[in-house]
Design a protein around this motif. Structure first.
Motif, PDB file in Angstrom:
ATOM      1  N   ILE A  93       0.832  -1.201   0.000  1.00  0.00           N
ATOM      2  CA  ILE A  93       0.000   0.000   0.000  1.00  0.00           C
ATOM      3  C   ILE A  93       0.871   1.258   0.000  1.00  0.00           C
ATOM      4  CG2 ILE A  93      -1.748   1.285   1.305  1.00  0.00           C
ATOM      5  CD1 ILE A  93      -2.810  -1.393   2.288  1.00  0.00           C
ATOM      6  N   THR A  94       1.996   1.207   0.703  1.00  0.00           N
ATOM      7  CA  THR A  94       2.922   2.351   0.709  1.00  0.00           C
ATOM      8  C   THR A  94       3.405   2.647  -0.707  1.00  0.00           C
ATOM      9  OG1 THR A  94       3.715   1.469   2.836  1.00  0.00           O
ATOM     10  CG2 THR A  94       4.903   3.344   1.898  1.00  0.00           C
ATOM     11  N   TYR A  95       3.827   1.609  -1.406  1.00  0.00           N
ATOM     12  CA  TYR A  95       4.337   1.798  -2.767  1.00  0.00           C
ATOM     13  C   TYR A  95       3.227   2.231  -3.725  1.00  0.00           C
ATOM     14  CZ  TYR A  95       8.898  -0.124  -1.539  1.00  0.00           C
ATOM     15  OH  TYR A  95      10.149  -0.319  -0.987  1.00  0.00           O
ATOM     16  N   ASN A  96       2.030   1.691  -3.546  1.00  0.00           N
ATOM     17  CA  ASN A  96       0.918   2.109  -4.403  1.00  0.00           C
ATOM     18  C   ASN A  96       0.562   3.573  -4.171  1.00  0.00           C
ATOM     19  OD1 ASN A  96       0.730  -0.359  -5.620  1.00  0.00           O
ATOM     20  ND2 ASN A  96      -1.103  -1.025  -4.532  1.00  0.00           N
ATOM     21  N   THR A  97       0.670   4.022  -2.918  1.00  0.00           N
ATOM     22  CA  THR A  97       0.418   5.436  -2.620  1.00  0.00           C
ATOM     23  C   THR A  97       1.479   6.313  -3.268  1.00  0.00           C
ATOM     24  OG1 THR A  97      -0.495   4.745  -0.479  1.00  0.00           O
ATOM     25  CG2 THR A  97      -0.043   7.087  -0.776  1.00  0.00           C
ATOM     26  N   LEU A  98       2.732   5.875  -3.210  1.00  0.00           N
ATOM     27  CA  LEU A  98       3.813   6.611  -3.874  1.00  0.00           C
ATOM     28  C   LEU A  98       3.568   6.683  -5.375  1.00  0.00           C
ATOM     29  CD1 LEU A  98       6.640   7.938  -3.917  1.00  0.00           C
ATOM     30  CD2 LEU A  98       7.617   5.627  -3.999  1.00  0.00           C
ATOM     31  N   LEU A  99       3.187   5.555  -5.965  1.00  0.00           N
ATOM     32  CA  LEU A  99       2.884   5.527  -7.397  1.00  0.00           C
ATOM     33  C   LEU A  99       1.748   6.488  -7.738  1.00  0.00           C
ATOM     34  CD1 LEU A  99       3.076   1.686  -8.119  1.00  0.00           C
ATOM     35  CD2 LEU A  99       4.535   3.438  -9.152  1.00  0.00           C
ATOM     36  N   LYS A 100       0.718   6.479  -6.921  1.00  0.00           N
ATOM     37  CA  LYS A 100      -0.438   7.344  -7.166  1.00  0.00           C
ATOM     38  C   LYS A 100      -0.030   8.811  -7.162  1.00  0.00           C
ATOM     39  CE  LYS A 100      -5.187   8.085  -5.535  1.00  0.00           C
ATOM     40  NZ  LYS A 100      -5.853   7.536  -6.734  1.00  0.00           N
ATOM     41  N   SER A 101       0.810   9.184  -6.208  1.00  0.00           N
ATOM     42  CA  SER A 101       1.244  10.573  -6.115  1.00  0.00           C
ATOM     43  C   SER A 101       2.110  10.968  -7.304  1.00  0.00           C
ATOM     44  CB  SER A 101       2.018  10.783  -4.813  1.00  0.00           C
ATOM     45  OG  SER A 101       2.463  12.118  -4.707  1.00  0.00           O
ATOM     46  N   LEU A 102       3.066  10.123  -7.662  1.00  0.00           N
ATOM     47  CA  LEU A 102       3.930  10.413  -8.803  1.00  0.00           C
ATOM     48  C   LEU A 102       3.122  10.569 -10.085  1.00  0.00           C
ATOM     49  CD1 LEU A 102       6.853   7.906  -8.077  1.00  0.00           C
ATOM     50  CD2 LEU A 102       6.978  10.405  -7.937  1.00  0.00           C
ATOM     51  N   CYS A 103       2.156   9.679 -10.277  1.00  0.00           N
ATOM     52  CA  CYS A 103       1.377   9.707 -11.515  1.00  0.00           C
ATOM     53  C   CYS A 103       0.419  10.889 -11.557  1.00  0.00           C
ATOM     54  CB  CYS A 103       0.609   8.393 -11.669  1.00  0.00           C
ATOM     55  SG  CYS A 103       1.691   6.973 -12.010  1.00  0.00           S
ATOM     56  N   GLN A 104      -0.063  11.319 -10.407  1.00  0.00           N
ATOM     57  CA  GLN A 104      -0.937  12.491 -10.387  1.00  0.00           C
ATOM     58  C   GLN A 104      -0.144  13.786 -10.505  1.00  0.00           C
ATOM     59  OE1 GLN A 104      -3.655  12.531  -7.060  1.00  0.00           O
ATOM     60  NE2 GLN A 104      -4.823  10.798  -7.820  1.00  0.00           N
ATOM     61  N   SER A 123       4.720  12.667 -13.085  1.00  0.00           N
ATOM     62  CA  SER A 123       6.004  11.956 -13.062  1.00  0.00           C
ATOM     63  C   SER A 123       5.793  10.455 -13.226  1.00  0.00           C
ATOM     64  CB  SER A 123       6.744  12.239 -11.749  1.00  0.00           C
ATOM     65  OG  SER A 123       6.960  13.614 -11.569  1.00  0.00           O
ATOM     66  N   SER A 124       4.902  10.084 -14.125  1.00  0.00           N
ATOM     67  CA  SER A 124       4.547   8.672 -14.273  1.00  0.00           C
ATOM     68  C   SER A 124       5.722   7.820 -14.734  1.00  0.00           C
ATOM     69  CB  SER A 124       3.379   8.515 -15.250  1.00  0.00           C
ATOM     70  OG  SER A 124       3.704   9.063 -16.516  1.00  0.00           O
ATOM     71  N   SER A 125       6.660   8.402 -15.464  1.00  0.00           N
ATOM     72  CA  SER A 125       7.800   7.620 -15.938  1.00  0.00           C
ATOM     73  C   SER A 125       8.668   7.127 -14.780  1.00  0.00           C
ATOM     74  CB  SER A 125       8.646   8.438 -16.917  1.00  0.00           C
ATOM     75  OG  SER A 125       9.127   9.631 -16.298  1.00  0.00           O
ATOM     76  N   SER A 126       8.554   7.792 -13.621  1.00  0.00           N
ATOM     77  CA  SER A 126       9.303   7.361 -12.443  1.00  0.00           C
ATOM     78  C   SER A 126       8.747   6.066 -11.859  1.00  0.00           C
ATOM     79  CB  SER A 126       9.275   8.455 -11.366  1.00  0.00           C
ATOM     80  OG  SER A 126       9.868   9.651 -11.837  1.00  0.00           O
ATOM     81  N   ALA A 127       7.605   5.643 -12.357  1.00  0.00           N
ATOM     82  CA  ALA A 127       6.989   4.412 -11.838  1.00  0.00           C
ATOM     83  C   ALA A 127       7.917   3.217 -12.023  1.00  0.00           C
ATOM     84  CB  ALA A 127       5.662   4.162 -12.540  1.00  0.00           C
ATOM     85  N   PHE A 128       8.709   3.220 -13.081  1.00  0.00           N
ATOM     86  CA  PHE A 128       9.592   2.079 -13.337  1.00  0.00           C
ATOM     87  C   PHE A 128      10.666   1.969 -12.253  1.00  0.00           C
ATOM     88  CE2 PHE A 128       7.787   3.092 -17.491  1.00  0.00           C
ATOM     89  CZ  PHE A 128       7.341   1.838 -17.884  1.00  0.00           C
ATOM     90  N   SER A 129      11.140   3.103 -11.754  1.00  0.00           N
ATOM     91  CA  SER A 129      12.098   3.084 -10.646  1.00  0.00           C
ATOM     92  C   SER A 129      11.455   2.525  -9.383  1.00  0.00           C
ATOM     93  CB  SER A 129      12.631   4.492 -10.370  1.00  0.00           C
ATOM     94  OG  SER A 129      13.298   5.014 -11.499  1.00  0.00           O
ATOM     95  N   VAL A 130      10.183   2.853  -9.192  1.00  0.00           N
ATOM     96  CA  VAL A 130       9.465   2.338  -8.025  1.00  0.00           C
ATOM     97  C   VAL A 130       9.315   0.820  -8.131  1.00  0.00           C
ATOM     98  CG1 VAL A 130       7.296   2.399  -6.735  1.00  0.00           C
ATOM     99  CG2 VAL A 130       8.215   4.514  -7.714  1.00  0.00           C
ATOM    100  N   PHE A 131       8.971   0.333  -9.321  1.00  0.00           N
ATOM    101  CA  PHE A 131       8.837  -1.113  -9.511  1.00  0.00           C
ATOM    102  C   PHE A 131      10.172  -1.827  -9.288  1.00  0.00           C
ATOM    103  CE2 PHE A 131       5.064   0.056 -12.255  1.00  0.00           C
ATOM    104  CZ  PHE A 131       4.129  -0.478 -11.390  1.00  0.00           C
ATOM    105  N   ASP A 132      11.275  -1.192  -9.715  1.00  0.00           N
ATOM    106  CA  ASP A 132      12.597  -1.781  -9.482  1.00  0.00           C
ATOM    107  C   ASP A 132      12.885  -1.894  -7.981  1.00  0.00           C
ATOM    108  OD1 ASP A 132      13.061  -2.020 -12.173  1.00  0.00           O
ATOM    109  OD2 ASP A 132      14.223  -0.155 -12.338  1.00  0.00           O
TER     110      ASP A 132
END
Length: 376
Positions: free
Chosen positions: A166-177, A180-189
């Motif tokens: 849930i922490t990572y999904n919240t981070l993803l949600k914030s980046l994408c909103q 900065s959606s391209s940073s999602a790949f760094s989060v997945f890594d």
């Protein structure tokens, strides 16, 4: 009287569930909460009063009927005043019942009191992953996306908190909103390095973000990453893709995705709105007809939007048919749309049909009958 029940109910069902569930349902983009508080201005800057109100709400478990009817009628023979309508602060000498830390932290977000949320978090000596998730999501609710990556990097190490899915999904949600959606790949890594497996929600959030940022060149890369994680696209993922492509005006590409999926009413809804948005009413009518032939029924907004664009395009006869179907389901468009339809029907010599529509609307909403006097 200012009723507190509806805003609190919305927070508890929508925002809190994000923190306490690993549901795979997609997270649609939400409008910015900035500037919108569930508390009146006089209360907004009084954290203790907010906490007392929240405490009274979350420490009580009233029956569902009380929650749904409190703003309109009192509960049957309550032993004491309904706790949901508590408007006065608790006396200073009365101790507050125990309140989970993440709830006040989260509620500081839509109240535009993020500094208080951070202070509450830092003052606590036993922070948990749940309170971290609440703080990050409070940043999203207060439209402070820029703080989320910094807090995510700093707080887990400082307070010895282990981020979860849930922490990572919240981070993803914030980046994408925040574009900065391209940073999602760094989060997945990082998730892979930490042994946290992303779920369908993780990829749906990132996918919607890539489309919003028009990074279509990265969509295939993300879809391949989904396969690598054994996370196969479901209907919800396809609907997100269809919706975002339609928002970009690439409705033809969106319709091509129907070959890979079994569409539902939501799929057709997005396509209809997409074709309306690019002023291709013939295609919108075709998709609407196909949806009906499949026996699928959209939500009221689809009918209302289609009627609006049909009237705007001068196709009043087809709009009449859509309006009748909508009204048959007890969904009546706003007055301005109905007025435009009625005037349009009169202009094409369909006055009898126009009068029939007006009569039905007046019968359903007698209190607004006076609005039609000028038309009649």
């Amino acid at each position: 009287m200012f009723h507190l029940t509806p805003p609190l109910r919305r927070c508890s069902r929508r925002h809190f569930s994000f923190l306490g569930s690993n549901s795979t349902a997609p997270c649609p983009r939400q409008p910015s909460q900035s500037g919108k508080s569930p508390f009146p201005p006089k209360i907004r800057k009084k954290p203790r009063r907010i906490l007392s109100i929240c405490t009274s709400f979350f420490s009580t478990k009233p029956p569902p009927s009380l929650i749904s009817t409190a703003p309109f009628s009192p509960p049957p023979s309550p032993p004491s005043p309904p706790p949901l309508l508590l408007l006065h602060p608790l006396p200073p000498h009365l101790p507050l019942p125990p309140l989970p830390l993440h709830l006040p932290i989260l509620l500081f977000g839509p109240s535009n009191m993020l500094d208080d949320a951070i202070s509450t978090f830092r003052a606590n000596k036993s922070n948990t992953t749940q309170s971290l998730n609440a703080l990050l999501f409070a940043c999203i609710l207060s439209d402070n996306h820029g703080l989320v990556p910094d807090l995510f990097r700093d707080l887990p190490a400082r307070y010895r908190i282990t981020p979860n899915l849930i922490t990572y999904n919240t981070l993803l949600k914030s980046l994408c909103q925040n574009g900065s959606s391209s940073s999602a790949f760094s989060v997945f890594d990082e998730m892979s390095r930490k042994g946290v497996k992303p779920n369908l929600t993780s990829f749906t959030i990132a996918l919607a973000g890539l489309y919003r940022d028009q990074r279509l060149d990265l969509v295939d890369r993300l879809l391949n990453l989904m396969k690598k994680h054994n996370c196969h696209p479901r209907l919800s993922v396809y609907n997100v893709r269809v919706q975002e492509l339609c928002k970009l005006g690439r409705v033809g590409e969106a319709e091509e995705l129907l070959k890979e999926m079994k569409p539902n009413w939501e799929t057709y809804h997005h396509l209809i709105l997409g074709f309306c948005g690019v002023n291709d009413l013939d295609e919108a009518k075709r998709v609407y007809g196909e949806m009906r032939r499949r026996g699928l029924v959209p939500e009221s907004g689809c009918y209302f939007t289609l009627i609006h664009y049909l009237c705007k395009g001068g196709d009043f006869e087809f709009a009449l048919g859509v309006c009748k179907e909508s009204m048959g389901r007890n969904w009546v468009p706003r007055f301005s749309t109905m007025r435009r339809l009625v005037d349009g029907l009169v202009s094409i010599s369909m006055a009898d049909e126009a009068r029939e529509i007006v009569a039905k609307v007046k019968e359903k909403f007698p209190s607004s009958a006076h609005l039609w006097k000028e038309t009649e």
